[in-house]
Design an enzyme around this catalytic site. Structure first.
Site, PDB file in Angstrom:
ATOM      1  N   SER A 140      79.889  -6.331  24.839  1.00  0.00           N
ATOM      2  CA  SER A 140      79.774  -4.870  24.848  1.00  0.00           C
ATOM      3  C   SER A 140      81.137  -4.195  24.670  1.00  0.00           C
ATOM      4  O   SER A 140      82.173  -4.788  24.949  1.00  0.00           O
ATOM      5  CB  SER A 140      79.168  -4.407  26.172  1.00  0.00           C
ATOM      6  OG  SER A 140      77.948  -5.048  26.430  1.00  0.00           O
TER       7      SER A 140
HETATM    8  N1  SAH Z   1      77.584  -8.627  29.407  1.00  0.00           N
HETATM    9  C1  SAH Z   1      77.668  -9.329  28.161  1.00  0.00           C
HETATM   10  C2  SAH Z   1      76.818  -8.646  27.115  1.00  0.00           C
HETATM   11  C3  SAH Z   1      76.092  -9.636  26.302  1.00  0.00           C
HETATM   12  S1  SAH Z   1      74.816  -9.007  25.258  1.00  0.00           S
HETATM   13  C4  SAH Z   1      79.116  -9.449  27.723  1.00  0.00           C
HETATM   14  O1  SAH Z   1      79.973  -8.779  28.318  1.00  0.00           O
HETATM   15  O2  SAH Z   1      79.421 -10.236  26.824  1.00  0.00           O
HETATM   16  C5  SAH Z   1      73.375  -9.206  26.274  1.00  0.00           C
HETATM   17  C6  SAH Z   1      73.062 -10.602  26.714  1.00  0.00           C
HETATM   18  O3  SAH Z   1      71.816 -10.555  27.403  1.00  0.00           O
HETATM   19  C7  SAH Z   1      72.881 -11.618  25.595  1.00  0.00           C
HETATM   20  O4  SAH Z   1      73.735 -12.699  25.824  1.00  0.00           O
HETATM   21  C8  SAH Z   1      71.410 -12.023  25.688  1.00  0.00           C
HETATM   22  O5  SAH Z   1      71.179 -13.384  25.345  1.00  0.00           O
HETATM   23  C9  SAH Z   1      71.130 -11.774  27.163  1.00  0.00           C
HETATM   24  N2  SAH Z   1      69.731 -11.602  27.515  1.00  0.00           N
HETATM   25  C10 SAH Z   1      68.762 -10.896  26.863  1.00  0.00           C
HETATM   26  N3  SAH Z   1      67.592 -10.985  27.519  1.00  0.00           N
HETATM   27  C11 SAH Z   1      67.820 -11.748  28.636  1.00  0.00           C
HETATM   28  C12 SAH Z   1      66.998 -12.214  29.708  1.00  0.00           C
HETATM   29  N4  SAH Z   1      65.694 -11.933  29.772  1.00  0.00           N
HETATM   30  N5  SAH Z   1      67.579 -12.976  30.659  1.00  0.00           N
HETATM   31  C13 SAH Z   1      68.884 -13.303  30.610  1.00  0.00           C
HETATM   32  N6  SAH Z   1      69.707 -12.905  29.613  1.00  0.00           N
HETATM   33  C14 SAH Z   1      69.183 -12.134  28.637  1.00  0.00           C
END
Ligand code: SAH
Length: 224
Positions: free
Chosen positions: A74
């Site tokens: 993000s």
């Molecule tokens: N906080 C992260 C943002 C990653 S993007 C960072 O700083 O890099 C969002 C993430 O949520 C992705 O890696 C995706 O695989 C994960 N995600 C989506 N649905 C999910 C779920 N049901 N359970 C766990 N992770 C999930």
């Protein structure tokens, strides 16, 4: 293992990165972030280690970037905003859904929270574990699984942060919030509304909205 992980494990945190982080913190202040605990954590966490080293020079700009498995790290502003909305106190028990690169996790750990984090993509889960070990960031618990289920055996949580866009309000997660606890979550399909829920009673929640945002979707089940 994605190629960039091998490379990243050799990259180090240098003086020039520290300087760039200070500039980023200044920018976040200008954009309205005023929680000193959040700003200090962003000043400490080496964001460039959480991204493909090909993007290293952009790591301290306020931009989102692709990570593995078609996901994104993000914007620093988004990380700062979500972290501020949580109003973290030391040793708050925080559930994070969507570990992704692990950058947001690291910021929360630096802020003094006890973080329990879940990621549904195995590749990203493995990546984040390696980076945590390298930079000695210790979440209380990190697991590969479906965050829609939360972590009932560790509930209740003082805070819950979801870092993927959820089409609907996940009731299972609201149930795992302590009374007086706060959940921050982007709600919506293609675009989302940054939303918080304060649990004021067993069945009562106060909802607040904080503007449009765009996240990758929150998906059910896990992926190898
Ligand atoms: N906080 C992260 C943002 C990653 S993007 C960072 O700083 O890099 C969002 C993430 O949520 C992705 O890696 C995706 O695989 C994960 N995600 C989506 N649905 C999910 C779920 N049901 N359970 C766990 N992770 C999930």
């Amino acid at each position: 293992m994605p190629n960039f992980v091998k490379k990243n494990l050799d990259v180090i945190d240098e003086f020039k990165h520290k300087g760039k982080r200070e500039q980023l913190v200044q920018l976040l202040r200008e954009k309205g972030i005023d929680d000193e605990n959040v700003l200090q954590a962003i000043n400490k966490v080496p964001r460039h280690l959480f991204m493909d080293s090909a993007f290293e020079e952009f790591a301290y700009k306020d931009q989102a970037f692709p990570i593995a498995a078609d996901q994104t790290i993000s914007h620093p502003f988004t990380v700062a905003k979500q972290s501020s909305l949580l109003h973290i106190h030391p040793n708050d028990k925080v559930l994070e859904v969507g570990t992704g690169s692990g950058y947001q996790t690291a910021v929360l750990v630096e802020m003094g929270a006890d973080v329990y984090t879940i990621e549904r993509q195995k590749e990203l889960f493995d990546f984040s574990q390696r980076i945590f070990r390298k930079i000695k960031i210790r979440p209380k618990y990190a697991t590969y699984g479906d965050g829609y289920k939360g972590l009932p055996s560790f509930a209740p949580f003082d805070r819950i942060i979801v870092t993927a866009g959820s089409p609907t309000i996940p009731k299972t997660l609201l149930k795992q919030l302590a009374i007086g606890g706060i959940m921050v979550i982007p709600i919506g399909q293609k675009n989302q509304m940054m939303t918080t829920f304060l649990r004021v009673g067993d069945r009562d929640f106060e909802k607040m909205e904080f503007g449009d945002c765009q996240f990758v979707p929150m998906l059910e089940r896990t992926e190898k």
